[in-house]
Design a protein around this motif. Structure first.
Motif, PDB file in Angstrom:
ATOM      1  N   UNK A 274       0.800  -1.221   0.000  1.00  9.85           N
ATOM      2  CA  UNK A 274       0.000   0.000   0.000  1.00  9.85           C
ATOM      3  C   UNK A 274       0.836   1.277   0.000  1.00  9.85           C
ATOM      4  N   UNK A 275       2.035   1.200   0.578  1.00  9.16           N
ATOM      5  CA  UNK A 275       2.833   2.413   0.743  1.00  9.16           C
ATOM      6  C   UNK A 275       3.878   2.609  -0.339  1.00  9.16           C
ATOM      7  N   UNK A 276       3.822   1.812  -1.403  1.00 12.66           N
ATOM      8  CA  UNK A 276       4.687   2.016  -2.550  1.00 12.66           C
ATOM      9  C   UNK A 276       3.853   2.171  -3.802  1.00 12.66           C
ATOM     10  N   UNK A 277       4.445   1.861  -4.954  1.00 19.81           N
ATOM     11  CA  UNK A 277       3.698   1.885  -6.206  1.00 19.81           C
ATOM     12  C   UNK A 277       3.977   0.601  -6.981  1.00 19.81           C
ATOM     13  N   UNK A 278       3.056   0.247  -7.860  1.00 19.60           N
ATOM     14  CA  UNK A 278       3.258  -0.836  -8.811  1.00 19.60           C
ATOM     15  C   UNK A 278       3.531  -0.246 -10.185  1.00 19.60           C
ATOM     16  N   UNK A 279       4.461  -0.851 -10.908  1.00 19.86           N
ATOM     17  CA  UNK A 279       4.630  -0.549 -12.334  1.00 19.86           C
ATOM     18  C   UNK A 279       4.608  -1.868 -13.091  1.00 19.86           C
ATOM     19  N   UNK A 280       4.193  -1.806 -14.349  1.00 14.66           N
ATOM     20  CA  UNK A 280       4.183  -3.002 -15.178  1.00 14.66           C
ATOM     21  C   UNK A 280       5.498  -3.120 -15.954  1.00 14.66           C
ATOM     22  N   UNK A 281       5.558  -4.030 -16.910  1.00 14.62           N
ATOM     23  CA  UNK A 281       6.792  -4.225 -17.664  1.00 14.62           C
ATOM     24  C   UNK A 281       7.164  -3.050 -18.530  1.00 14.62           C
ATOM     25  N   UNK A 321       8.817   3.534   3.563  1.00 18.59           N
ATOM     26  CA  UNK A 321       8.136   2.250   3.754  1.00 18.59           C
ATOM     27  C   UNK A 321       8.967   1.340   4.651  1.00 18.59           C
ATOM     28  N   UNK A 322      10.261   1.293   4.421  1.00 18.78           N
ATOM     29  CA  UNK A 322      11.133   0.474   5.267  1.00 18.78           C
ATOM     30  C   UNK A 322      11.057   0.873   6.734  1.00 18.78           C
ATOM     31  N   UNK A 323      10.731   2.150   6.986  1.00 21.48           N
ATOM     32  CA  UNK A 323      10.690   2.647   8.369  1.00 21.48           C
ATOM     33  C   UNK A 323       9.409   2.275   9.102  1.00 21.48           C
ATOM     34  N   UNK A 324       8.406   1.729   8.386  1.00 21.31           N
ATOM     35  CA  UNK A 324       7.159   1.325   9.055  1.00 21.31           C
ATOM     36  C   UNK A 324       7.451   0.140   9.960  1.00 21.31           C
ATOM     37  N   UNK A 325       7.168   0.236  11.250  1.00 18.63           N
ATOM     38  CA  UNK A 325       7.485  -0.869  12.162  1.00 18.63           C
ATOM     39  C   UNK A 325       6.864  -2.183  11.711  1.00 18.63           C
ATOM     40  N   UNK A 374       0.278   8.589   7.078  1.00 17.14           N
ATOM     41  CA  UNK A 374       0.020   7.770   8.259  1.00 17.14           C
ATOM     42  C   UNK A 374      -0.356   6.364   7.816  1.00 17.14           C
ATOM     43  N   UNK A 375       0.567   5.413   7.843  1.00 14.06           N
ATOM     44  CA  UNK A 375       0.277   4.069   7.332  1.00 14.06           C
ATOM     45  C   UNK A 375      -0.666   3.261   8.210  1.00 14.06           C
ATOM     46  N   UNK A 376      -1.069   3.785   9.362  1.00 11.71           N
ATOM     47  CA  UNK A 376      -1.934   3.025  10.270  1.00 11.71           C
ATOM     48  C   UNK A 376      -3.426   3.260  10.021  1.00 11.71           C
TER      49      UNK A 376
END
Length: 478
Positions: A274-281, A321-325, A374-376
């Motif tokens: 949820x806290x990043x993005x998706x990309x296709x090929x 995102x890496x910082x989310x506990x 706020x990822x919560x």
């Protein structure tokens, strides 16, 4: 064709060794214990003993229940809403009613229910986004298979037939089901006679021919999320239809999940996207990653990757995102995300177009609107002027280290299946129950348009027990 029979009839023949089949067999064994005439039970399992358990063995088995083992009070209505009124809501209310006692049943046999913190919100608690720790068996679905399986192995009334496939149901002159023709490991067929049969052998996700027939073209491109579901070949549906059974569920619908394609590990699902993005090929975004909580979107992401993105996608995030506990608890792969100090280095590690990725990330960053990340919770921090938008958790990808995971869609189960009543009896299109025939779990159809998750194992356990309870009553009144 003459098929030899077993010398004495079974009281119950269960097809399948997953949650539904084990629940049915063990519930029947307990309910008939101490009777003057011992009840005999047969369980058929396509796999070897080491690989027994079907899909149940490999799943983490989220359970949509609170600490009192009560089902999410919104789930039945949720299923009704997303299905457009097509799903059997009374079936769902039965799941709600039976959840506490069913989980008490498996706990009695040694399965521990755990409530572990999860880094992102879900809607398992009354339909409202919440950080409440979700439930699951300690040890996942394998714990259910081993604990319930061990109890059955100790019972001298139970025969477990491994490497045995069900070929067709047999009936008495009055149409009541009275056995199963099976093929054993020697390749020979024989008939197991029984007063009742429970079909608990999953959907048709392991059968490419049926998938293509019902789900559509390129079904062969769908890898299986776990090896055990290769044995889910639509046997229940095929055998029940031969007797005139009705169906339920959306037959071109599947539950697919985004998984890490670098690994062969079962159930390597990417929940924490949820806290990043998706990309296709082609390095284009194709999905609103923040349109809802992960539990209401991960299936849609999976389906989209398969149906419209050529089974190729990449999840990209950064240090925020890496910082989310605990965020790594939402990435179930055994391979950590690729990590780099620059997007160009990350693209090189992922084997993708660095210039295209940089362009898409720059466009995304420029479209991020105001607000506090706020990822919560659903934080409303969205993009402006982007297609597709990102409705929540839109934060610029601008802080090293950058991380990425190449993903594809794996099939978990199929929506379409046999129709049953609330006692798990298989019914005809008129609603008439076929005497002696029951079905439970993913062999039965329920869902349309979407699967509100964390209930597949639960409904399997519940309707396996209900099948057993009705079969016991039928035996007593015979």
């Amino acid at each position: 064709m003459t098929v030899p029979s077993t010398p004495a009839p079974y009281d119950l023949v269960v097809v399948g060794f997953g949650a539904a089949g084990l629940s049915a067999a063990l519930s029947f064994a307990e309910a008939t214990e101490g009777r003057e005439t011992p009840a005999r039970i047969a369980i058929l399992e396509r796999s070897t003993e080491d690989e027994r358990g079907g899909a149940t063995r490999w799943t983490g088995a989220f359970l949509r229940v609170d600490e009192q083992r009560r089902l999410d009070t919104d789930w039945a209505e949720h299923v009704g809403r997303v299905s457009g009124g097509l799903a059997d809501v009374e079936y769902c209310r039965t799941v709600e009613r039976e959840s506490p006692q069913t989980l008490a049943f498996v706990e009695k046999h040694g399965v521990e229910i755990d409530y572990a913190d999860f880094p992102l919100p879900h809607t398992f608690d009354g339909g409202t986004p919440s950080m409440t720790p979700p439930a699951s068996p300690r040890g996942g679905g394998a714990s259910i298979v081993e604990h319930l399986g061990a109890a059955l192995e100790k019972d001298p009334r139970v025969d477990i037939h491994y490497e045995t496939e069900a070929l067709r149901l047999t009936t008495a002159e009055d149409g009541a089901v009275d056995g199963v023709v099976v093929r054993g490991p020697d390749g020979r067929t024989r008939r197991l006679t029984g007063r009742a049969v429970v079909l608990a052998c999953g959907g048709f996700q392991g059968n490419t021919e049926m998938l293509t027939r019902y789900v559509g073209d390129r079904a062969c491109d769908l890898p299986l999320i776990a090896p055990g579901i290769a044995n889910n070949r639509g046997d229940a549906l095929r055998m029940a239809l031969e007797l005139g059974a009705d169906t339920a569920g959306q037959f071109d619908g599947i539950h697919a999940e985004p998984v890490d394609r670098r690994t062969s590990k079962a159930d390597a699902v990417l929940y924490g996207f949820s806290c990043g993005i998706f990309v296709n090929g082609r390095m284009q975004r194709f999905f609103d990653e923040g349109r809802d909580t992960w539990d209401n979107t991960f299936e849609h992401v999976g389906y989209e990757i398969w149906r419209n993105q050529d089974q190729e996608a990449y999840w990209i995030a950064d240090a925020k995102t890496l910082a989310i506990p605990g965020i790594m608890n939402s990435l179930l792969s055994d391979v950590p995300p690729e990590q780099a100090d620059t997007l160009e280095e990350l693209a090189d590690k992922l084997g993708i177009d660095a210039e295209g990725l940089a362009k898409t990330v720059a466009e995304f960053n420029a479209g991020v609107g105001e607000g506090e990340f706020d990822p919560t919770r659903l934080d409303g921090k969205s993009t402006v002027g982007l297609t597709p938008p990102k409705s929540n958790w839109a934060t610029p990808l601008d802080t090293a280290p950058f991380i990425g995971v190449p993903v594809t869609a794996a099939i978990c189960f199929t929506y379409g299946g046999v129709r049953t009543d609330l006692d798990a009896r298989v019914v005809t299109p008129s609603g008439t129950a076929i005497p002696g025939l029951y079905a439970a779990g993913e062999a039965t159809g329920l869902f349309y348009k979407a699967y509100p998750p964390a209930t597949s194992v639960l409904r399997s356990l519940i309707f396996g027990r209900l099948a057993a309870h009705h079969a016991v009553q039928a035996r007593q009144s015979a």
